[in-house]
Design an enzyme around this catalytic site. Structure first.
Site, PDB file in Angstrom:
ATOM      1  N   CYS A 102      53.440  39.613  21.995  1.00  0.00           N
ATOM      2  CA  CYS A 102      52.744  40.854  22.361  1.00  0.00           C
ATOM      3  C   CYS A 102      51.414  40.480  23.017  1.00  0.00           C
ATOM      4  O   CYS A 102      51.002  41.061  24.011  1.00  0.00           O
ATOM      5  CB  CYS A 102      52.464  41.716  21.138  1.00  0.00           C
ATOM      6  SG  CYS A 102      53.810  41.911  19.959  1.00  0.00           S
ATOM      7  N   CYS A 111      51.110  39.683  26.809  1.00  0.00           N
ATOM      8  CA  CYS A 111      51.035  40.804  27.763  1.00  0.00           C
ATOM      9  C   CYS A 111      49.873  41.750  27.474  1.00  0.00           C
ATOM     10  O   CYS A 111      49.273  42.274  28.395  1.00  0.00           O
ATOM     11  CB  CYS A 111      52.344  41.579  27.758  1.00  0.00           C
ATOM     12  SG  CYS A 111      53.740  40.603  28.378  1.00  0.00           S
ATOM     13  N   HIS A 112      49.593  41.989  26.193  1.00  0.00           N
ATOM     14  CA  HIS A 112      48.597  43.018  25.854  1.00  0.00           C
ATOM     15  C   HIS A 112      47.219  42.455  25.518  1.00  0.00           C
ATOM     16  O   HIS A 112      46.273  43.217  25.388  1.00  0.00           O
ATOM     17  CB  HIS A 112      49.070  43.843  24.647  1.00  0.00           C
ATOM     18  CG  HIS A 112      50.224  44.743  24.965  1.00  0.00           C
ATOM     19  ND1 HIS A 112      50.092  45.911  25.662  1.00  0.00           N
ATOM     20  CD2 HIS A 112      51.551  44.636  24.675  1.00  0.00           C
ATOM     21  CE1 HIS A 112      51.279  46.500  25.774  1.00  0.00           C
ATOM     22  NE2 HIS A 112      52.179  45.739  25.195  1.00  0.00           N
ATOM     23  N   CYS A 166      59.179  48.723  23.619  1.00  0.00           N
ATOM     24  CA  CYS A 166      58.548  47.590  24.277  1.00  0.00           C
ATOM     25  C   CYS A 166      59.195  46.295  23.817  1.00  0.00           C
ATOM     26  O   CYS A 166      59.416  45.385  24.606  1.00  0.00           O
ATOM     27  CB  CYS A 166      57.053  47.586  23.978  1.00  0.00           C
ATOM     28  SG  CYS A 166      56.163  46.697  25.248  1.00  0.00           S
ATOM     29  N   CYS A 187      57.553  73.561   4.126  1.00  0.00           N
ATOM     30  CA  CYS A 187      56.394  72.665   4.097  1.00  0.00           C
ATOM     31  C   CYS A 187      55.139  73.523   3.890  1.00  0.00           C
ATOM     32  O   CYS A 187      54.247  73.160   3.118  1.00  0.00           O
ATOM     33  CB  CYS A 187      56.246  71.908   5.401  1.00  0.00           C
ATOM     34  SG  CYS A 187      57.736  71.188   6.109  1.00  0.00           S
ATOM     35  N   CYS A 247      54.216  74.701   0.251  1.00  0.00           N
ATOM     36  CA  CYS A 247      53.475  73.754  -0.585  1.00  0.00           C
ATOM     37  C   CYS A 247      52.114  73.417   0.007  1.00  0.00           C
ATOM     38  O   CYS A 247      51.112  73.461  -0.683  1.00  0.00           O
ATOM     39  CB  CYS A 247      54.291  72.481  -0.816  1.00  0.00           C
ATOM     40  SG  CYS A 247      55.480  72.685  -2.165  1.00  0.00           S
ATOM     41  N   HIS A 248      52.074  73.063   1.297  1.00  0.00           N
ATOM     42  CA  HIS A 248      50.833  72.496   1.832  1.00  0.00           C
ATOM     43  C   HIS A 248      49.827  73.535   2.312  1.00  0.00           C
ATOM     44  O   HIS A 248      48.706  73.182   2.652  1.00  0.00           O
ATOM     45  CB  HIS A 248      51.150  71.471   2.919  1.00  0.00           C
ATOM     46  CG  HIS A 248      51.785  70.245   2.340  1.00  0.00           C
ATOM     47  ND1 HIS A 248      51.105  69.374   1.524  1.00  0.00           N
ATOM     48  CD2 HIS A 248      53.059  69.771   2.403  1.00  0.00           C
ATOM     49  CE1 HIS A 248      51.915  68.402   1.136  1.00  0.00           C
ATOM     50  NE2 HIS A 248      53.108  68.618   1.641  1.00  0.00           N
ATOM     51  N   CYS A 279      59.207  64.352   1.059  1.00  0.00           N
ATOM     52  CA  CYS A 279      58.980  65.777   0.766  1.00  0.00           C
ATOM     53  C   CYS A 279      60.279  66.566   0.854  1.00  0.00           C
ATOM     54  O   CYS A 279      60.510  67.475   0.052  1.00  0.00           O
ATOM     55  CB  CYS A 279      57.921  66.351   1.703  1.00  0.00           C
ATOM     56  SG  CYS A 279      56.251  65.796   1.287  1.00  0.00           S
TER      57      CYS A 279
END
Ligand code: HEC
Ligand code: HEC
Length: 251
Positions: free
Chosen positions: A67, A70-71, A104, A167, A170-171, A212
């Site tokens: 990696c 290239c990066h 990638c 979801c 609950c949240h 969840c």
């Protein structure tokens, strides 16, 4: 399961109203767990960052490229994880960090594929996400992303599973209530990938969604499906403005 339901019912009358509350799950941690997250030498999630660094530097594929070849330094990918998932107008689909790295890996590095939730992939996603620590979550939800965003919102609000809970139930409605020894948070995603004590390990946003879903005995979602990514996009939008904490620590 019966007393769990009772607990939920009891909690309904005590929990706050559904006013928007975009507090990080960090705010529910006690002093010990906060200290654990804040100390890079003690934070167990940093083990994945270290492993990610080793993989980042490891040559692989037919051209023996890493990696890094290239990066350059991983810090060059700062300001990426906080903006994902993102809609790619050329492929007409959403990508999250896992998918960008996997693509990638096979297409440019031409190395063997990294499997979903494998320790190697978690190490790389944690390393890359960690570069954006402190940056605010900011995803694009308009223009070509708007259809997926609305799907994600609908998914968040749809009741599911044998417990018939969404979801949002609950949240948002039950936020602050206690469930199986845990306090239900606002369901923010700014900590991921994060180390959960109950998992004794590190997991992605998609692993959390699966956990969840299992809690309400709903059918699992394919973590790489556009449906699952649309929900992840909506979660990232709900968490907008919060600083990325990866790797966070949670109960
Ligand atoms: C029965 C209640 C319940 C339902 C329904 C539920 N969750 Fe959760 N969720 C929890 C509990 C308990 C936790 C762990 C404590 C916490 O962080 O809130 C949690 C944690 C999370 C977190 C991590 C928060 C953090 O700070 O790291 C996210 C994100 C999340 N849930 C998303 C979802 C999504 C998406 C759905 C719908 C598919 C969903 N939850 C449905 C109870 C629920
Ligand atoms: C042969 C060169 C090459 C190798 C090896 C390589 N990459 Fe890439 N990668 C690229 C190019 C080119 C792009 C697309 C241009 C860009 O966004 O930087 C890219 C894009 C990415 C992106 C998306 C960046 C963005 O801003 O959209 C991620 C994440 C990524 N690579 C991670 C990795 C990781 C992790 C590895 C090692 C497992 C790796 N890459 C190996 C060349 C490479």
């Amino acid at each position: 399961m019966k007393c769990w339901l009772l607990l939920l019912l009891l909690a309904t009358c005590c929990a706050g109203a559904d006013q928007p509350d975009r507090r990080s799950g960090y705010s529910l941690l006690g002093p010990d767990l906060r200290a654990l997250q804040d100390d890079d030498f003690a934070n167990p999630g940093m083990l994945w960052v270290d492993r990610g660094e080793r993989l980042w530097n490891a040559a692989s594929g037919p051209n023996q490229q890493s990696c890094r070849d290239c990066h350059g330094d991983p810090v060059n990918l700062r300001d990426l994880a906080n903006r994902l998932p993102r809609f790619d107008a050329t492929t007409n689909r959403l990508d999250n960090l896992d998918m960008l790295i996997r693509q990638c890996r096979t297409q440019r590095q031409q190395a063997e594929a990294l499997t979903h939730e494998s320790e190697d992939l978690l190490a790389l996603t944690t390393l890359v996400a960690h570069q954006s620590r402190g940056l605010p979550l900011e995803v694009v939800v308009d223009g070509p992303a708007s259809t997926a965003f609305e799907q994600g919102r609908a998914s968040f609000e749809r009741r599911r599973g044998q417990l018939d809970l969404s979801c949002a139930d609950c949240h948002e409605k039950l936020r602050g209530a206690r469930l199986r020894g845990e306090t239900i948070s606002a369901g923010m995603v700014n900590g991921f990938p994060l180390y959960r004590l109950t998992w004794e390990g590190l997991g992605s946003r998609q692993r959390m969604i699966r956990w969840c879903n299992e809690a309400v005995r709903a059918k699992p979602m394919d973590p790489e499906s556009q449906r699952a990514l649309a929900l992840e996009l909506y979660l990232a939008w709900r968490s907008r403005g919060l600083a990325l904490e990866a790797p966070a620590v949670r109960r």
